[in-house]
Each structure stands twice: as C-alpha cells, then as structure tokens.
Motif scaffolding. Sequence first.
Motif, short mmCIF file in Angstrom:
data_model
loop_
_atom_site.label_atom_id
_atom_site.label_comp_id
_atom_site.label_asym_id
_atom_site.label_seq_id
_atom_site.Cartn_x
_atom_site.Cartn_y
_atom_site.Cartn_z
N SER A 85 4.26 34.42 10.01
CA SER A 85 4.13 33.84 8.67
C SER A 85 5.16 32.76 8.43
O SER A 85 6.12 32.59 9.20
CB SER A 85 4.32 34.94 7.63
OG SER A 85 5.63 35.46 7.73
N VAL A 86 4.96 32.07 7.33
CA VAL A 86 5.98 31.15 6.84
C VAL A 86 6.30 31.55 5.40
O VAL A 86 5.40 31.83 4.60
CB VAL A 86 5.50 29.68 6.97
CG1 VAL A 86 4.19 29.41 6.25
CG2 VAL A 86 6.57 28.73 6.43
N THR A 87 7.58 31.61 5.10
CA THR A 87 8.02 31.97 3.75
C THR A 87 7.94 30.71 2.88
O THR A 87 8.28 29.62 3.34
CB THR A 87 9.47 32.51 3.82
OG1 THR A 87 9.48 33.60 4.75
CG2 THR A 87 9.93 33.03 2.47
N LEU A 88 7.47 30.89 1.63
CA LEU A 88 7.17 29.73 0.78
C LEU A 88 8.18 29.59 -0.35
O LEU A 88 8.48 30.57 -1.04
CB LEU A 88 5.77 29.91 0.16
CG LEU A 88 4.63 30.08 1.15
CD1 LEU A 88 3.33 30.30 0.39
CD2 LEU A 88 4.52 28.85 2.05
N LEU A 90 6.24 21.13 7.15
CA LEU A 90 5.07 21.79 6.59
C LEU A 90 5.13 21.89 5.07
O LEU A 90 6.18 22.24 4.51
CB LEU A 90 4.98 23.21 7.18
CG LEU A 90 3.88 24.12 6.68
CD1 LEU A 90 2.51 23.63 7.15
CD2 LEU A 90 4.09 25.55 7.18
N ARG A 91 4.02 21.59 4.41
CA ARG A 91 3.85 21.92 2.99
C ARG A 91 2.63 22.81 2.87
O ARG A 91 1.64 22.60 3.60
CB ARG A 91 3.59 20.68 2.12
CG ARG A 91 4.55 19.54 2.22
CD ARG A 91 5.91 19.76 1.63
NE ARG A 91 5.99 20.34 0.30
CZ ARG A 91 7.17 20.64 -0.28
NH1 ARG A 91 8.32 20.43 0.35
NH2 ARG A 91 7.20 21.15 -1.48
N VAL A 92 2.68 23.77 2.01
CA VAL A 92 1.53 24.64 1.78
C VAL A 92 1.06 24.44 0.34
O VAL A 92 1.83 24.64 -0.60
CB VAL A 92 1.90 26.12 2.03
CG1 VAL A 92 0.71 27.03 1.73
CG2 VAL A 92 2.37 26.31 3.47
N LEU A 93 -0.19 24.00 0.19
CA LEU A 93 -0.75 23.74 -1.13
C LEU A 93 -1.67 24.90 -1.48
O LEU A 93 -2.76 25.04 -0.92
CB LEU A 93 -1.53 22.42 -1.10
CG LEU A 93 -0.72 21.20 -0.60
CD1 LEU A 93 -1.61 19.97 -0.48
CD2 LEU A 93 0.47 20.91 -1.52
N ALA A 94 -1.21 25.75 -2.38
CA ALA A 94 -2.00 26.93 -2.76
C ALA A 94 -2.92 26.53 -3.92
O ALA A 94 -2.44 26.20 -5.01
CB ALA A 94 -1.08 28.08 -3.17
N GLY A 104 7.25 24.27 0.00
CA GLY A 104 7.82 24.00 1.31
C GLY A 104 8.19 25.31 1.96
O GLY A 104 7.81 26.39 1.50
N VAL A 105 8.96 25.22 3.04
CA VAL A 105 9.37 26.42 3.77
C VAL A 105 10.55 27.03 3.02
O VAL A 105 11.53 26.34 2.73
CB VAL A 105 9.74 26.05 5.21
CG1 VAL A 105 10.18 27.28 5.97
CG2 VAL A 105 8.56 25.37 5.90
#
Length: 329
Positions: free
Chosen positions: A34-37, A178-182, A317-318
């Motif tokens: 996983s990656v922590t957000l 990395l960016r995570v767009l929820a 982000g992370v």
Amino acid sequence: MSRAVAVAHPNIALAKYWGKRARPGNFPAVPSLSVTLDGMSTRTEVVFDAALGADELVLGGRAAPRDDGARVAELLDRVRAASGERRFARVTSANDFPTGSGLASSASGFAALALAAVAAAGLEWPESRVSDLARRGSASAARSVFGGFVELLAGAESGSEEDVLAARPVAASDALDLRVLACVVTEQPKDESSRAGMRLTAERSPYYATWLESSPRTFESMKHALGARDFARVGELAEQSALAMHACALAAGVIYLRGVSLELWQRVRELRAAGLRAYATADAGPHVKVLVQGADAARAKRELEAQPGVLRVIDSGVGAGARLIEGPP
Ligand code: PMV
C-alpha cells in the motif's frame, strides 16, 4: 485518567488484500502493498477513566454501532492485558473524510486507536508491535502505522492466535512521484463491510482459489516495479489487482462498484489513451481512486471533477505513519 491522542492516515492498497486465513487472529490470506495517503486523516483520543463501567466509542460525534464497539473493546482488552491497566476507556475518533465507504476509514481508525491506546496505557512498544495490534482490528490498519510504501505479508495457514504479523515499509516516500485522486461518489456508508464481503467471497466465489494463487505474483511484480521506480508498471499492476479483487467478489454477489464507478474507470482509460498517465483502483466501496504523477495531478483532478456523479475529488500525496500528538508525560 490516562490519555493519549494519535493521528493516522488511510492507505490505499496498490496490491490488494482480500481474504483471511481460516484461523483466529485476523491473518490475511494474501500479501498486500500500500501507499499511505496524506490528504485524509483520523484523529483518535483514548482516555482510561475509573469512572467508566464499560468501554465507550464515539465516532464522528455519535455513539458507534455495536460491531465497531466490540472490535475496539477487543483491542483495548489486549492493551489492558499487556499493561496491567484495569480501567475502561473512552475512545473518541473523527475522520476528515467519508466513513465506512471504502476510503479505508478502518485502516486509519485502527492504526490511530492502537497507537493512542498503547500510549495511554503507558506502554512503550516498537511500531511493529503497534502494527500487529492494529492488524487484529483491521488488517489494512497494520499498514497505516507506517508512512510511504508498506507491505503486509500473508499470515501462515495455521499457528497460534498470538503469532505476530506486522506490516513494514518497503520503499521511501519519494520512490514514486505519486498523487492519489480519490473520487468521492457518495457520502453514505457502504452496504457490505469488507469483513462480510471477504467471508462471502471465500464461501461463494468460483474464482477465489485463483485469486489466492495469483495475488502473491501480482504483489511480487508490484514490489519489483516500485523498486525500479516504474510508475506506469505500478499503475498497470494496481489496476489488475483491483479488477481481479472486484471480479472475484462480484462472482460471489458482492458488488461494491456502482455505475458511476465504472463510468469513472472508463474515463481514466480514455484519459490514458489521450496520453495522460492515469490508473484506477477501488476498494470495498464505490469510490474510484486515480493514480497519477505530480505534474499531471491538476489536469487529472479537473477532468475527474467534471465527471457526472463525482461529488468531490480528494488529492493526496504520499503520507507519513501514525503519530502521537498528545500523550502521557
Ligand atoms: O482491513 P480491511 O478489513 O479494511 O480490508 C481492506 C480491504 C481492501 O481495502 C479492499 C484492500 C486493502 O488491501 O486495503
């Protein structure tokens, strides 16, 4: 009174955990990564108080459902047994994002709870022991104890309930840009908990054996791609892992994705075909999380916000691991 407050972030599995070992202790049947957000967080306060006649749990300002209360009391029992603390505790927890709909609220919730409870009871445990404790409440929570990219291996098929299984960091936060767009598509809680969904999948899905056999390979490939800092490969594997998990659950009648989720997934593919490197993933809920690189985040966010049915997009982000923000002196 003994009191501590901890903050933890959710994480999103790039290689999914789905399914438990058939033994007590909440051991995962497959490894996950996983990656922590950093864009979302849970704040949890634990107070051991002699005036209480039972453990109390308040989630987002309301008394929590009985099931959640029982899992929290189990974790507190472990902390009491290890520390000699005898008092009951009041646990007050709040998320700054939708709860119980596949945005991994149980991950950040149990990570923050484990850390705060251990500190409030005066225990000085290493992070690995806090991670093992959090895993017993929710396996994905073991990963939120740490920041950056984190793995949790599968548990052995048999053994003692007390066997330790903790998550551990596998790559630094800057291993990927990395960016995570929820993409939030509902503020409602999901219908089926991940626990119930996993049980039904194991009992009813004709594809469960294939899932158990294939996910360790996906996990290994993911670790390799991350080590090589290969964003596109990480993205492809993340999509594969999520689609395989949902296909396996779907075949058991466990349906988390909605029409809007699939439309979003399709949009991500169109964006990719048009040259924007974006990859989709989803957990036990209808929200779609889109993986992009930093330079593409603003454009991707605009595109996703314009998609019908998307209420808002949370950009992360992370993130860092769980931490104490107030504790006993
Ligand atoms: O740890 P739980 O019970 O919240 O289950 C998590 C399951 C998924 O979010 C779908 C996948 C994962 O690895 O986080």
